[in-house]
Design a protein around this motif. Sequence first.
Motif, PDB file in Angstrom:
ATOM      1  N   PHE A  92      -9.665 -16.104   3.553  1.00  0.00           N
ATOM      2  CA  PHE A  92      -8.208 -17.230   2.889  1.00  0.00           C
ATOM      3  C   PHE A  92      -8.124 -18.341   3.556  1.00  0.00           C
ATOM      4  N   VAL A  93      -8.629 -18.756   4.129  1.00  0.00           N
ATOM      5  CA  VAL A  93      -8.862 -20.448   4.114  1.00  0.00           C
ATOM      6  C   VAL A  93      -9.165 -20.590   3.184  1.00  0.00           C
ATOM      7  N   ASN A  94     -10.151 -20.237   3.318  1.00  0.00           N
ATOM      8  CA  ASN A  94     -11.319 -21.351   1.386  1.00  0.00           C
ATOM      9  C   ASN A  94     -10.482 -20.914   0.540  1.00  0.00           C
ATOM     10  N   ARG A  95      -9.308 -19.945   0.298  1.00  0.00           N
ATOM     11  CA  ARG A  95      -8.865 -19.758  -0.983  1.00  0.00           C
ATOM     12  C   ARG A  95      -7.457 -20.051  -0.815  1.00  0.00           C
ATOM     13  N   LEU A  96      -6.989 -20.329   0.775  1.00  0.00           N
ATOM     14  CA  LEU A  96      -6.103 -21.503   0.954  1.00  0.00           C
ATOM     15  C   LEU A  96      -6.413 -23.388   0.442  1.00  0.00           C
ATOM     16  N   ASN A  97      -7.562 -23.807   0.779  1.00  0.00           N
ATOM     17  CA  ASN A  97      -7.801 -24.905   0.607  1.00  0.00           C
ATOM     18  C   ASN A  97      -7.756 -25.248  -1.254  1.00  0.00           C
ATOM     19  N   ARG A  98      -9.062 -23.629  -2.117  1.00  0.00           N
ATOM     20  CA  ARG A  98      -8.914 -24.376  -3.550  1.00  0.00           C
ATOM     21  C   ARG A  98      -7.348 -23.481  -3.507  1.00  0.00           C
ATOM     22  N   LYS A  99      -5.796 -23.207  -3.506  1.00  0.00           N
ATOM     23  CA  LYS A  99      -4.918 -23.426  -3.513  1.00  0.00           C
ATOM     24  C   LYS A  99      -5.384 -21.285  -4.813  1.00  0.00           C
ATOM     25  N   MET A 100      -5.974 -20.589  -4.277  1.00  0.00           N
ATOM     26  CA  MET A 100      -6.359 -19.019  -4.918  1.00  0.00           C
ATOM     27  C   MET A 100      -5.627 -18.322  -4.666  1.00  0.00           C
ATOM     28  N   LYS A 101      -4.851 -17.516  -5.019  1.00  0.00           N
ATOM     29  CA  LYS A 101      -4.751 -16.037  -4.791  1.00  0.00           C
ATOM     30  C   LYS A 101      -5.169 -15.220  -3.372  1.00  0.00           C
ATOM     31  N   LEU A 102      -4.129 -14.903  -2.620  1.00  0.00           N
ATOM     32  CA  LEU A 102      -4.773 -14.703  -1.144  1.00  0.00           C
ATOM     33  C   LEU A 102      -5.201 -13.087  -2.077  1.00  0.00           C
ATOM     34  N   GLN A 103      -4.972 -11.846  -2.541  1.00  0.00           N
ATOM     35  CA  GLN A 103      -4.886 -11.193  -3.196  1.00  0.00           C
ATOM     36  C   GLN A 103      -5.918 -10.104  -2.216  1.00  0.00           C
ATOM     37  N   SER A 104      -4.347  -9.795  -0.637  1.00  0.00           N
ATOM     38  CA  SER A 104      -4.295  -9.212   0.203  1.00  0.00           C
ATOM     39  C   SER A 104      -3.552  -7.731  -0.116  1.00  0.00           C
ATOM     40  N   ASP A 105      -3.518  -6.352  -0.165  1.00  0.00           N
ATOM     41  CA  ASP A 105      -3.436  -5.072  -0.785  1.00  0.00           C
ATOM     42  C   ASP A 105      -2.752  -4.888   0.824  1.00  0.00           C
ATOM     43  N   PRO A 106      -2.663  -5.312   2.023  1.00  0.00           N
ATOM     44  CA  PRO A 106      -1.484  -5.367   2.605  1.00  0.00           C
ATOM     45  C   PRO A 106      -0.865  -5.668   2.810  1.00  0.00           C
ATOM     46  N   THR A 107      -0.249  -6.629   1.966  1.00  0.00           N
ATOM     47  CA  THR A 107       0.715  -7.853   1.905  1.00  0.00           C
ATOM     48  C   THR A 107       1.971  -7.001   0.130  1.00  0.00           C
ATOM     49  N   ILE A 108       0.625  -6.455  -0.276  1.00  0.00           N
ATOM     50  CA  ILE A 108       1.795  -5.337  -1.761  1.00  0.00           C
ATOM     51  C   ILE A 108       3.015  -4.469  -0.568  1.00  0.00           C
ATOM     52  N   LEU A 109       2.103  -3.492  -0.115  1.00  0.00           N
ATOM     53  CA  LEU A 109       2.572  -2.449   0.541  1.00  0.00           C
ATOM     54  C   LEU A 109       3.617  -2.674   1.542  1.00  0.00           C
ATOM     55  N   TYR A 110       3.919  -4.608   1.911  1.00  0.00           N
ATOM     56  CA  TYR A 110       4.248  -4.369   3.118  1.00  0.00           C
ATOM     57  C   TYR A 110       6.081  -5.211   2.282  1.00  0.00           C
ATOM     58  N   GLY A 111       5.692  -5.460   1.578  1.00  0.00           N
ATOM     59  CA  GLY A 111       6.771  -5.738   0.178  1.00  0.00           C
ATOM     60  C   GLY A 111       6.884  -4.852  -0.382  1.00  0.00           C
ATOM     61  N   LEU A 112       6.854  -3.609  -0.373  1.00  0.00           N
ATOM     62  CA  LEU A 112       7.305  -2.399  -0.265  1.00  0.00           C
ATOM     63  C   LEU A 112       8.075  -1.908   0.677  1.00  0.00           C
ATOM     64  N   TYR A 113       7.700  -1.432   1.141  1.00  0.00           N
ATOM     65  CA  TYR A 113       7.996  -1.296   2.421  1.00  0.00           C
ATOM     66  C   TYR A 113       8.980  -1.219   3.276  1.00  0.00           C
ATOM     67  N   GLY A 114       8.336  -2.830   3.537  1.00  0.00           N
ATOM     68  CA  GLY A 114       8.706  -3.566   4.375  1.00  0.00           C
ATOM     69  C   GLY A 114       8.135  -2.708   6.098  1.00  0.00           C
ATOM     70  N   GLY A 115       9.040  -2.302   7.473  1.00  0.00           N
ATOM     71  CA  GLY A 115       8.400  -2.613   8.659  1.00  0.00           C
ATOM     72  C   GLY A 115       7.329  -1.049   8.682  1.00  0.00           C
ATOM     73  N   ALA A 116       8.482  -0.055   7.909  1.00  0.00           N
ATOM     74  CA  ALA A 116       7.498   1.229   7.256  1.00  0.00           C
ATOM     75  C   ALA A 116       5.971   1.220   6.672  1.00  0.00           C
ATOM     76  N   ALA A 117       5.584  -0.274   6.441  1.00  0.00           N
ATOM     77  CA  ALA A 117       4.534   0.189   5.013  1.00  0.00           C
ATOM     78  C   ALA A 117       3.328   1.219   5.538  1.00  0.00           C
ATOM     79  N   TRP A 118       2.889   0.477   7.183  1.00  0.00           N
ATOM     80  CA  TRP A 118       1.804   1.931   7.500  1.00  0.00           C
ATOM     81  C   TRP A 118       1.799   2.938   7.476  1.00  0.00           C
ATOM     82  N   GLN A 119       3.295   3.413   7.068  1.00  0.00           N
ATOM     83  CA  GLN A 119       3.220   5.265   7.383  1.00  0.00           C
ATOM     84  C   GLN A 119       2.856   5.179   5.459  1.00  0.00           C
ATOM     85  N   GLN A 120       2.560   4.366   4.940  1.00  0.00           N
ATOM     86  CA  GLN A 120       2.561   5.173   3.518  1.00  0.00           C
ATOM     87  C   GLN A 120       1.607   5.470   2.807  1.00  0.00           C
TER      88      GLN A 120
END
Length: 345
Positions: free
Chosen positions: A227-255
């Motif tokens: 992730f640090v290398n991606r930030l240095n290269r201005k690349m998207k992190l493309q992390s799946d857990p961020t998708i779920l948190y964006g959809l469900y917030g604090g209840a994300a990991w119950q999904q």
Amino acid sequence: KRRPRSARHSLVVGLNFVLLIVLFAAVGGIGALIYGRQAFYAPGPLEESVRIDIARGSSTQAIAQALEETGIISSQHVFFGAVLAQSAQRSIKAGEYELPAHVSMAEVLDKLVSGEVVQHQVTIAEGLTSAQVVQVLNDMTNLSGTIASIPPEGSLLPETYSITRGTQRSQLLQRMRDARDRAVAEAWENRDPDLPLSSPEELVTLASIVEKETGVAPERERVAAVFVNRLNRKMKLQSDPTILYGLYGGAAWQQQRTIFRSDLDRPNPYNTYQIAALPPGPIANPGLAALRATANPADTNELYFVADGTGGHAFSTTYEEHQRNVANWREIERQRSQNPGQTTQ
């Protein structure tokens, strides 16, 4: 005039009677003290260890009575007298105490005065959201009080905490906040000077993503490095857990569900497939190990990782190599779907 002999005789008899009463009282008092002392230090009647809760504000008499009624001591009067003799009425501390079999009254009083209360362990797992942490605390019956609101995401440190029965939930949350602040300050102070993060808050955000991406301890530094290398290269992190948190917030990991292409394409502030930066805040509460790993990532040029079927990840530097690793993972998934319950190595 001299008193009649009969009068003198009556006076002597009366004095002798009084002296006799005093003597008997003195002998009885000495005997009672000897008995009381022996009973106070003698092994008690308790057949097996037991826990007793001394409520705040309990009187000495009530405590002594409860100890006798539960079979811990043989005499509430001896115990009460010893408390008075030692002026220990105000020194007894409330709380939950564990008393061993045949504990003496002297040992009981020592425990109550020293405040040697039972310690309970509360373990908060790494990667829980603040809403999940609050739920864990609310489910614990040995805590007291209420929690007014959900703490900010990433503001608590997952750890094992020692508490006593009756500890206020709000007090434990404050301990977790204080521990988190100390952990973040330590990680930030000892961070890699080339880290592309501008604040401790950004460190917590990235550490929360690292925490949710891998549960394998030796991988944390490599995942952080990707992730640090991606930030240095201005690349998207493309992390799946961020998708779920964006959809469900604090209840994300119950999904428990698959992330679809439509989820990746749906814009939201936490969708790191859409934004070429960190999300606006943490997606969970990272532990100390994740904070340290993120502050000092591995020295590697790797830019990709994908599950390898063993619980860990296959890392790669080039997109072509990553595609091969993805194909291998898809094959593992296919085999598992055809052979449910079989683990593919």
